[in-house]
Design an enzyme around this catalytic site. Structure first.
Site, PDB file in Angstrom:
ATOM      1  CD  GLU B 264      52.546 -96.663 -62.319  1.00  0.00           C
ATOM      2  OE1 GLU B 264      51.762 -97.447 -61.760  1.00  0.00           O
ATOM      3  OE2 GLU B 264      53.697 -96.423 -61.877  1.00  0.00           O
ATOM      4  CG  HIS B 267      51.152-101.653 -61.551  1.00  0.00           C
ATOM      5  ND1 HIS B 267      51.490-102.763 -60.819  1.00  0.00           N
ATOM      6  CD2 HIS B 267      52.225-100.822 -61.483  1.00  0.00           C
ATOM      7  CE1 HIS B 267      52.733-102.620 -60.332  1.00  0.00           C
ATOM      8  NE2 HIS B 267      53.199-101.445 -60.738  1.00  0.00           N
TER       9      HIS B 267
END
Lengths: 499, 499
Positions: B264, B267
């Site tokens: 994550e 991202h």
């Protein structure tokens, strides 16, 4: 048909407000610094949409049609109340010139950072030009929206509808008359409580667990809320199924979190228990700042600072603490948490002196709005008033006139609600005692549900569908009456200080 | 003048989307259960406003005026890109009948809870009617918006513009051809890694501190973000100054948090480093799901599962752990975290088999949209494909066709992005090696900044102003080419499994 369209229209407004509420909660509970400027614009976009919707031709048409006599009396009670609220809001907003309103929004948004810096440097002069413009706007505002009697009444109406300078002067006069000598007696008492044990290390993690336990025992519903931390704690009702509490933890003074959480929990109980039929309308809100504060202060003081409450909870507190209370008996503890006396900072003030801090601000605001003093005179006027009412004088403006955020945000007329809330709380307590004469026993058993239910029945459920004085009248049979608070303070401090 | 008005208009849309983003983050990180239903309505209100603004006569007029030749070439580059994005969006939205769109929004919102329950009970039949309607809508959707070649291309365009069934068939064909025998070799290898030490107790608190340290070393900016927990972890870019990561902690398997957070975080780095000039426009976003996934998978696998990375970080991991790695040398640890083999659940799959899970879904989706199979055939078709590609067969639908949320939300065309992102990541890694031939040394020193800078320079900064294939071409000089991923997997697993 029109009724349904109107309800959908105000539901949309209310949805926007809920979004703004979530964004506000987020900003104050840890939103990253670098995103704040852009986030403020998002809030601005949504707020201006709410302003547009609240003053649109569409809403004017709705009101006109619904007000037609053939329709009006067939409307649902919730719709009628909502129409009235929308009308009231519209009447005010319409009278403010749009350009001046927009400038004022920008002014107050900038003034808050100016205030923060001024407070940090204890430099009133740097904040003065902002405050002058803000006061100037408020002086014009009272003329635009109109008033009966004192100009300040126009501002009171925004926070405490029904209350006037005449009523408040009377109430605050009585409080002052009773509390000033009480402060003197307490200060001079040879029986000062022991307090050293209050300031020992209490781990944050344990304070948090304790705070949650207390909230649960207050009947705060964690499935309809959550507890977070914030630099300036608050509670916020996003919808009755999502009412959030924030607190802060001081490892050198557990009282900050414990009493702060109970206080905000009192606000939160109000919002969690508004009748669900008001969701999606302007009635799904506390009826006034004062009634809201009556709830937080009731729980903080009449529950949280009550000896019977600690008869149940003191052992629990000891469990979470790491030894600081082991040699402190309940009576010493109780007297310690009720230590009182003159101090400079409102938010650190005790139950006894709190109202005096409010009276200082109320009298200055009233004089400002009526043009009896000017902004430049404030620092001296503040210090003089503090000396007059509390017998102490701030040594700088950071601990004097610059201590509160409210004026930088243009919240003139707000302060009285704090003391009024306290007066209401004592009145509610008196009425509650008649229905629950075993009040102290309930606290002693930790059985707070009947107390919360009483508040829901008499206060919470109505949301904004009843005005503050209507609520008070229906529960107590009276208007604002400070004698219950005065009696309570006299009795309590006579005990704590063995007067 | 028109340009400025247009920019203000799209800024407002973008502000609404940011508000929706915050509400979404809030819902997934601990919003109280009882407020969710009402909160969904708030999101609905704001979303429908975005839909209205994106298809209004006003935006059509803006586009028309800005597209006039005398104006077009004088526009700022950001405005031109934004006009193109708005046009593209408008063209699609316009073709969907409003009634069908609204029904579909309600359908997918209900389908998600139906899916949850169906998965919980492993009962495909209860979800089937929802999925049939969703597939039906998507079959109509591809006709409304149009396509060249395969019908499925219309769906791909929503997630991975420029990619087609022809390209993907070729890429996925090559992956399959290479990976299926590799899986066999790995499974049959006598040199299986030791893994028991992975599953010992690792306290949440320590995992959290470690996750934060790793994010910082990745150059994730905590002043422009925060780390929270979520049941289904995600990252969300609200604006480049506020990009949030979520993770979850499994005290019996630290890998969930560590590799999840790195994923994550990848991202999030993308969203934090989009050029600020794109704020307030539709270009301030990742360019496609595939390129987004290239970033998360690059960090998760090419950094986080690289041995050199752990030469630096293994001691750190040991510090936070409570002894589980004390007798495990780095090589054993490295082989342990790279254990691989056929499994049933996509989100628990390793690097080697992950693409095969995606191919299963891609082939089923393509067949569904082209009417070659029906929804009722899915459970069996799923199991057959799993057996064909991975050599194992789910024993029930919860661990088979019901495992993923995507279809319940109508996200057909999304799955291929996962495997494409992986292919892109390997291509980017190959290009990066040419500029930073000391890549492994950088990992060994914990000096990840040059790697992040390289990604910002070649990928992040452009936001949506370049298409996925444009980015790929500019960095690598090629189109989609799976051979880098294939080489990487062969080399890596030959080492780990001593093939």
């Amino acid at each position: 048909m029109v009724e349904q369209q109107f309800r959908e229209y105000i539901k949309t407004i209310s949805n926007y407000q809920e979004a703004i509420g979530v964004l506000g909660w987020d900003l104050r509970t840890g939103a990253p610094r670098k995103g704040v400027e852009q986030r403020s614009e998002v809030i601005g976009t949504l707020s201006s949409e709410v302003f547009k919707m609240s003053t649109s031709d569409e809403i004017k048409n709705f009101i006109k049609k619904l007000r037609e006599e053939s329709t009006w009396f067939q409307l649902d009670e919730v719709t009628r109340g909502s129409v009235k609220e929308c009308e009231k809001e519209l009447k005010k907003l319409e009278k403010i010139p749009e350009k001046e309103f927009k400038d004022y929004v920008i002014l107050t948004s900038n003034a808050e950072s100016a205030w923060e810096e001024a407070k940090h440097n204890s430099d009133f002069a740097s904040f003065q030009p902002y405050l002058e413009k803000i006061v100037d706007f408020n002086r014009k505002y009272v003329e635009w929206v109109g008033y009966e009697g004192n100009k300040y009444n126009a501002l009171l109406d925004d926070y405490e509808p029904g209350l006037t300078v005449d009523i408040i002067d009377d109430v605050f006069g009585k409080l002052r008359e009773a509390i000033v000598p009480l402060v003197k007696a307490v200060t001079e008492s040879p029986n000062q409580p022991k307090t050293d044990f209050l300031f020992e290390h209490f781990p944050t993690k344990n304070q948090e667990a304790l705070s949650k336990e207390i909230l649960k025992s207050m009947q705060y519903d964690f499935e309809a809320g959550r507890l977070d931390t914030a630099v300036h704690p608050f509670a916020t009702g996003l919808n009755p199924g999502d009412v959030r509490v924030t607190t802060k933890y001081d490892e050198k003074d557990f009282r900050t979190a414990v009493f702060g959480t109970i206080h905000e929990g009192g606000h939160a109980l109000y919002e969690q228990n508004i009748d669900k039929k008001y969701i999606g309308t302007p009635l799904c809100d506390g009826t006034s700042m004062g009634i809201h504060e009556s709830q937080s202060l009731f729980w903080e003081n009449f529950v949280g600072r009550n000896k019977a409450f600690w008869e149940k909870h003191y052992d629990k507190l000891k469990e979470y603490a790491t030894g600081q209370f082991d040699d402190v008996d309940l009576d010493t503890f109780y007297r310690g948490i009720n230590v009182a006396g003159p101090s400079l900072i409102r938010i650190e003030a005790d139950e006894m002196t709190y109202s005096l801090h409010i009276i200082v601000r109320y009298e200055l605001e009233k004089a400002l709005i009526n043009g009896e003093i000017e902004v430049k005179d404030l620092p001296k006027a503040w210090n003089d008033k503090m000396e007059e009412l509390l017998g102490i004088r701030p040594s700088n403006d950071a601990e004097g006139v610059l201590q509160d955020v409210h004026w930088s945000g243009g919240s003139f007329g707000y302060f009285p609600s704090y003391a009024l809330g306290y007066v209401y709380a004592a009145q509610l307590k008196n009425a509650l005692d008649k229905d629950l004469p075993n009040y102290d026993d309930l606290l002693r058993e930790g059985n707070l549900a009947p107390i919360k239910e009483w508040m829901t029945k008499h206060v919470h459920q109505f949301g904004k569908s009843k005005e503050p004085l209507e609520i008070l009248k229906d529960v107590t049979g009276e208007g604002v009456n400070p004698s219950y608070l005065i009696d309570y303070l006299r009795e309590k401090y006579s005990e704590v200080y063995k007067l």
